[in-house]
Design a protein around this motif. Sequence first.
Motif, PDB file in Angstrom:
ATOM      1  N   UNK A 164       5.696   2.150   2.490  1.00 36.44           N
ATOM      2  CA  UNK A 164       6.884   0.456   2.335  1.00 36.44           C
ATOM      3  C   UNK A 164       6.134   0.391   3.258  1.00 36.44           C
ATOM      4  N   UNK A 165       5.868  -1.606   3.031  1.00 31.87           N
ATOM      5  CA  UNK A 165       5.458  -2.396   4.166  1.00 31.87           C
ATOM      6  C   UNK A 165       6.350  -3.888   3.761  1.00 31.87           C
ATOM      7  N   UNK A 185       4.167  -6.962  11.381  1.00 37.11           N
ATOM      8  CA  UNK A 185       3.952  -5.576   9.925  1.00 37.11           C
ATOM      9  C   UNK A 185       4.621  -4.129  10.588  1.00 37.11           C
ATOM     10  N   UNK A 186       5.861  -4.107   9.431  1.00 37.24           N
ATOM     11  CA  UNK A 186       6.281  -2.437   9.834  1.00 37.24           C
ATOM     12  C   UNK A 186       6.222  -2.138   8.677  1.00 37.24           C
ATOM     13  N   UNK A 187       5.868  -0.561   8.483  1.00 34.38           N
ATOM     14  CA  UNK A 187       5.547   0.838   7.775  1.00 34.38           C
ATOM     15  C   UNK A 187       6.462   1.861   7.754  1.00 34.38           C
ATOM     16  N   UNK A 188       7.122   1.981   6.750  1.00 39.71           N
ATOM     17  CA  UNK A 188       7.567   3.309   6.422  1.00 39.71           C
ATOM     18  C   UNK A 188       6.978   4.641   6.631  1.00 39.71           C
ATOM     19  N   UNK A 260      -3.096   6.075   0.634  1.00 41.82           N
ATOM     20  CA  UNK A 260      -3.653   4.209   0.982  1.00 41.82           C
ATOM     21  C   UNK A 260      -2.573   3.608   0.047  1.00 41.82           C
ATOM     22  N   UNK A 261      -2.031   2.936   1.585  1.00 37.16           N
ATOM     23  CA  UNK A 261      -0.971   2.058   0.955  1.00 37.16           C
ATOM     24  C   UNK A 261      -1.468   0.652   1.043  1.00 37.16           C
TER      25      UNK A 261
END
Length: 272
Positions: A164-165, A185-188, A260-261
């Motif tokens: 999740x971004x 930018x934050x990435x779970x 890949x996100x």
Amino acid sequence: MIGYTLRFTLMTALLGIAIVAPARAEEAYDPWPGLVQDIFSNRPMNDGTDVIGIEMPYRAEDAAIVPVTLRSKLSAGDSRRIRSITLVIDRNPAPMAAKFELGTDANVTEISTRVRVNNYTDVHAVAELSDGQLYVAKTYVKASGGCSAPAVKNPEEARNRLGQMRYRQFAREDTPASRTREAQIMIGHPNNSGLQMDQVTHFYIPAFFVNQLRLTQDDSLVLAMEGGISISEDPNLRFTYVSNGAKHFRAEAKDTDGHVFRNAWDVEKSGT
């Protein structure tokens, strides 16, 4: 009795030397020369005082999420630009924490993130400039155990948040005509280091982390990151860049398991 006392005193002294000497040797050992060889192939390192700044707390509150800011110190009249910045945490199990590639026209001048620090250590920032030279700055951090610290989120929550971004754009005090932007930018992602222990099974959790991140405004590169185990859980990047007028900001991340996100955001509608 005197002979026994003398022998006891000498034995104690020798034991003291045996106990203290390894600790002192460890403190005296400087891994940086070896890292220059391993990471940078022994390329010459120039003084980066006027090129790159690195800011970290001298004593970290939490060794698993230590804030670090990298900042360009090039003067406005300098015709050179920073091509890349490599962040090295000297005494971490995998010292190269991240390498950031800066977009040619993005004019990224500041990058902030959070890292794990495993021991009291020097931390180096090495900038490669458009003149092909390397420039280095360093700071010292007192922290320990960050790479083996248990995950904050439980495994089920981590799975639900995987990939999740979130994108945020911040208001700046520049004049309205300025094209400079500040974004985050934050990435779970659990970003498991491979040194953390499962509290139930007592087995080590395999390394599993985001190793590539690419940020673009439409198709023009802003910032790319090659990451390692030292980047904290739920990777978080905050940075400045210059807008090229693109309507969309895009992110693509890959992890060590091949996931890949991707995501994209309308820049005009992104609030503070």
